[in-house]
Write a protein that holds these residues in place. Structure first.
Motif, short mmCIF file in Angstrom:
data_model
loop_
_atom_site.label_atom_id
_atom_site.label_comp_id
_atom_site.label_asym_id
_atom_site.label_seq_id
_atom_site.Cartn_x
_atom_site.Cartn_y
_atom_site.Cartn_z
N PHE A 53 0.83 -1.21 0.00
CA PHE A 53 0.00 0.00 0.00
C PHE A 53 0.86 1.26 0.00
O PHE A 53 0.53 2.25 -0.65
CB PHE A 53 -0.93 0.00 1.21
N ALA A 54 1.98 1.21 0.73
CA ALA A 54 2.87 2.38 0.78
C ALA A 54 3.40 2.72 -0.61
O ALA A 54 3.47 3.90 -0.98
CB ALA A 54 4.03 2.11 1.75
N VAL A 55 3.79 1.72 -1.37
CA VAL A 55 4.30 1.97 -2.73
C VAL A 55 3.20 2.55 -3.61
O VAL A 55 3.40 3.55 -4.31
CB VAL A 55 4.85 0.67 -3.35
N ALA A 56 2.01 1.96 -3.57
CA ALA A 56 0.92 2.41 -4.43
C ALA A 56 0.45 3.81 -4.06
O ALA A 56 0.19 4.64 -4.94
CB ALA A 56 -0.24 1.43 -4.35
N ASN A 57 0.35 4.08 -2.77
CA ASN A 57 -0.22 5.36 -2.34
C ASN A 57 0.76 6.52 -2.50
O ASN A 57 0.35 7.68 -2.50
CB ASN A 57 -0.70 5.27 -0.89
N LYS A 58 2.05 6.21 -2.60
CA LYS A 58 2.99 7.31 -2.84
C LYS A 58 3.15 7.63 -4.33
O LYS A 58 3.66 8.69 -4.68
CB LYS A 58 4.36 7.00 -2.22
N LEU A 59 2.73 6.74 -5.20
CA LEU A 59 2.87 6.98 -6.63
C LEU A 59 2.19 8.28 -7.08
O LEU A 59 2.80 9.07 -7.81
CB LEU A 59 2.32 5.79 -7.43
N SER A 115 -0.10 1.72 -14.42
CA SER A 115 0.14 1.37 -13.02
C SER A 115 1.03 0.15 -12.82
O SER A 115 1.92 0.16 -11.96
CB SER A 115 -1.20 1.17 -12.29
N PRO A 116 0.84 -0.94 -13.58
CA PRO A 116 1.72 -2.11 -13.39
C PRO A 116 3.19 -1.78 -13.61
O PRO A 116 4.06 -2.26 -12.87
CB PRO A 116 1.21 -3.12 -14.41
N PHE A 137 -3.76 -1.87 -5.68
CA PHE A 137 -3.87 -0.61 -4.95
C PHE A 137 -3.62 0.58 -5.87
O PHE A 137 -4.29 1.62 -5.78
CB PHE A 137 -2.86 -0.57 -3.80
N ALA A 138 -2.64 0.46 -6.75
CA ALA A 138 -2.24 1.58 -7.61
C ALA A 138 -3.36 2.00 -8.55
O ALA A 138 -3.53 3.20 -8.82
CB ALA A 138 -0.99 1.21 -8.41
N TYR A 139 -4.14 1.04 -9.06
CA TYR A 139 -5.24 1.40 -9.94
C TYR A 139 -6.23 2.33 -9.23
O TYR A 139 -6.87 3.18 -9.86
CB TYR A 139 -5.96 0.15 -10.44
N TRP A 140 -6.37 2.16 -7.93
CA TRP A 140 -7.24 3.03 -7.15
C TRP A 140 -6.54 4.34 -6.77
O TRP A 140 -7.18 5.39 -6.69
CB TRP A 140 -7.68 2.32 -5.87
N CYS A 141 -5.24 4.28 -6.51
CA CYS A 141 -4.54 5.43 -5.94
C CYS A 141 -4.00 6.43 -6.97
O CYS A 141 -4.00 7.64 -6.71
CB CYS A 141 -3.37 4.94 -5.07
N VAL A 142 -3.53 5.94 -8.11
CA VAL A 142 -2.91 6.85 -9.08
C VAL A 142 -3.87 7.95 -9.54
O VAL A 142 -3.43 9.10 -9.76
CB VAL A 142 -2.35 6.06 -10.28
N PRO A 143 -5.20 7.70 -9.67
CA PRO A 143 -6.10 8.81 -10.03
C PRO A 143 -6.08 9.98 -9.05
O PRO A 143 -6.55 11.08 -9.39
CB PRO A 143 -7.48 8.14 -10.07
N LEU A 206 -12.83 -6.32 -2.84
CA LEU A 206 -13.57 -5.43 -1.96
C LEU A 206 -12.64 -4.80 -0.92
O LEU A 206 -12.74 -3.59 -0.64
CB LEU A 206 -14.69 -6.19 -1.27
N GLN A 207 -11.75 -5.59 -0.35
CA GLN A 207 -10.80 -5.05 0.62
C GLN A 207 -9.91 -3.97 0.00
O GLN A 207 -9.68 -2.90 0.59
CB GLN A 207 -9.92 -6.18 1.18
N VAL A 208 -9.40 -4.25 -1.19
CA VAL A 208 -8.57 -3.28 -1.89
C VAL A 208 -9.34 -1.99 -2.14
O VAL A 208 -8.85 -0.87 -1.92
CB VAL A 208 -8.05 -3.86 -3.23
N GLY A 209 -10.59 -2.13 -2.59
CA GLY A 209 -11.40 -0.97 -2.90
C GLY A 209 -11.71 -0.11 -1.69
O GLY A 209 -11.69 1.13 -1.77
N VAL A 210 -12.01 -0.74 -0.56
CA VAL A 210 -12.34 0.02 0.64
C VAL A 210 -11.12 0.80 1.13
O VAL A 210 -11.21 2.00 1.42
CB VAL A 210 -12.88 -0.90 1.75
N LEU A 211 -9.96 0.13 1.23
CA LEU A 211 -8.77 0.80 1.76
C LEU A 211 -8.26 1.89 0.82
O LEU A 211 -8.11 3.05 1.22
CB LEU A 211 -7.67 -0.22 2.03
N ALA A 212 -7.99 1.51 -0.43
CA ALA A 212 -7.44 2.49 -1.37
C ALA A 212 -8.48 3.52 -1.79
O ALA A 212 -8.15 4.69 -2.03
CB ALA A 212 -6.88 1.76 -2.60
#
Length: 552
Positions: A53-59, A115-116, A137-143, A206-212
């Motif tokens: 999550f840290a990698v995806a959310n910092k992108l 994202s990949p 996570f990145a698919y949700w976070c990069v936007p 669902l877990q990925v979607g809720v968190l990210a």
């Protein structure tokens, strides 16, 4: 520029504006720590899921700063300040915003699709399950990048109009939304206490979607909440296309050099991110990217409270002074900014080094002693670079005010060399459990190198940088900070012998040691007659009705 009292000069308005921004930042950062605590309760601070999550959310942060963030500082504020000095200024600003929104939308779409590739670039692809989770996570976070950009564009227009508060208070909304979302994740899925959550293999869509999704929704809210504030300042945006004949040719050159410099800087960040992702090597309690991000959040707290608030207020003034070719005024503005920031960051660094372990223990509640032991040294390693980072940030504002992004590029090359060299040396010489500590030390060294080189380069714009006054203030404040550090370290050693290891004990220790450090620092500053203290504390003291200000 007059050296009149703060309360009777435009400089007083400047510091009052900085104080307003600092108050918003303080509330936001306090909630940011609550957000971090809830996130840690959700996925932990070490382990596969936390690092993914840290990698995806910092992108989105990295991409925004690379593609748009630096250009905002380098281009938008100087251009907007000049625009509002002439007729048809709002039309010009509308065209700037329209172009900015369009570029953000297009680049965000392309980078979300990529994202990949981005995940594999910033994380060592050692564990396929962890890479797959980070990509989801990145698919949700990069936007988030688009909404970071909207927030930045609207916020810089507000700053250029002299409205500083909303830009600093908007992240409060982001933190509240994220806290609620992360709390929902814990309530539904059990959080870090659930072994399936810690592992990268047990996650559902669902877990990925809720968190990210909670993280992204917070950034959306942060951006949209600025729209009413913009209207309150009299700015009514209307989409307009076309910038031919607008004079943006020079601004485009500045943006190009800004992008080049940030790209060079990203090399150090990229190497650091990959080394941090390699460090755990499958171990649950070894610091990786999540621990790095947590340490950086603590490092940024004092920087955000004072340095960013003051630098943001100063930048509008510096841009106007540069436009008016008032070199003496620009030099005075820069000098007072660097000196005031130094008085704060020196004691903040001392305090953060002393309290790295108990502060980490508080914020990682429930994480266990191993997580604290892995993270606290990272905080201390980053904290030693805080004074240099503050000075470097002030130097950047002068370069941007003079639209000289090109002049920063050689400095950024040198800084990147220090970060990459230090990171790789740490990887070669230190045990893997200390690789992220090595990254922190390399970053601290790079800020010092950057500040020294920038001061030399700025003489081309300012004639001199008022070096004697800046050095004197830093030496005197450094002596006071050293005395405060010694007193704080001694107080902490005494308290460690009588207090336990619980969160309440750590909180008591932080309060007591902070009081000792602060009192010793203030007393020594007064004895040494460091007058910049009045500029730093004056707005707060006047607000509390307990005092005024003295000439500087």
């Amino acid at each position: 520029m007059s050296e009149a009292t703060v309360s009777q000069s435009p400089r007083g308005d400047l510091f009052r504006g900085a104080a307003l921004m600092a108050s918003g930042t303080a509330v936001s950062r306090a909630l940011g720590f609550v957000r971090a605590m809830v996130l840690i309760a959700a996925v932990g601070v070490t382990g596969q899921a936390a690092d993914a999550f840290a990698v995806a959310n910092k992108l989105p942060n990295v991409l925004y700063m690379l593609l748009a963030g630096g250009a905002l500082n380098a281009v938008l504020v100087p251009q907007v300040v000049r625009a509002y000095k002439r007729d048809a200024g709002q039309e010009y600003v509308d065209r700037l915003l329209t172009l900015g929104f369009a570029l953000l939308a297009g680049s965000t779409l392309l980078l979300t699709i990529a994202s990949p590739l981005l995940v594999r670039l910033y994380a060592d692809p050692g564990d396929p399950a962890q890479v797959a989770l980070a990509t989801a996570f990145a698919y949700w976070c990069v936007p988030q990048m688009f909404f970071y950009g909207v927030y930045g564009l609207l916020g810089q227009v507000l700053n250029a109009r002299g409205s500083f508060g909303p830009y600093m208070w908007a992240p409060v909304v982001n933190n509240v939304v994220s806290i609620v979302g992360f709390g929902l994740f814990i309530a539904v899925f059990g959080g870090a206490s659930n072994p399936d959550v810690i592992s990268a293999t047990g996650w559902s869509g669902l877990q990925v979607g809720v968190l990210a999704g909670a993280a992204t929704l917070g950034i959306v809210a942060q951006a949209l909440v600025l729209i009413p504030a913009l209207r309150a300042t009299g700015v009514s945006y209307r989409p307009r296309w076309g910038l031919r004949g607008s004079g943006l040719g020079r601004a485009g050159s500045v943006a190009t050099w800004t992008f080049a410099g940030l790209t060079i800087g990203q090399l150090g960040y990229l190497i650091g991110s990959r080394v941090a992702s390699q460090a755990p090597q499958g171990a649950r309690d070894v610091a990786g990217n999540a621990a790095y991000e947590f340490g950086f959040m603590l490092f940024m707290l004092p920087h955000s409270l004072v340095t960013v608030s003051l630098a943001t207020a100063l930048f509008t003034r510096l841009s106007a002074q540069a436009s008016d070719k008032d070199v003496d005024a620009a030099r005075a503005t820069f000098s007072v900014g660097v000196r005031v920031v130094g008085v704060f960051t020196l004691v903040a660094a001392a305090l953060l080094v002393v309290l790295a372990e108990p502060v980490t223990r508080i914020l990682l509640v429930g994480e266990g002693g191993a997580g604290v032991a892995a993270t606290a040294p990272i905080v201390a390693a980053m904290a030693v670079g805080l004074p240099a980072f503050g000075a470097w940030s002030m130097c950047q504002r002068v370069f941007y005010a003079y639209e000289d992004a090109k002049g920063m590029v050689p400095i950024q090359v040198a800084m990147a060399v220090v970060v990459v060299g230090g990171t790789l040396a740490g990887r070669a010489l230190l045990p893997s459990s200390s690789w992220v500590v090595g990254i922190g030390l390399a970053m601290s060294a790079s800020y010092l190198v950057g500040t020294v080189l920038a001061m030399l380069r700025l003489r081309g714009h300012l004639g001199t940088v008022d070096a004697p006054a800046i050095l004197k203030t830093h030496l005197l404040a450094g002596l006071a900070a050293a005395a405060a550090f010694g007193a704080g370290w001694g107080a902490r050693r005494l308290l460690d012998d009588v207090l336990g290891s619980g969160v309440g004990d750590a909180a008591l220790e932080c309060l007591a040691v902070s009081a000792v450090v602060g009192l010793v620092y203030l007393v020594v500053l007064r004895l040494l007659r460091v007058r910049e203290l009045d500029l730093l504390a004056g707005p707060l003291l006047r607000k509390l009705g307990r005092g005024g200000s003295r000439p500087v």
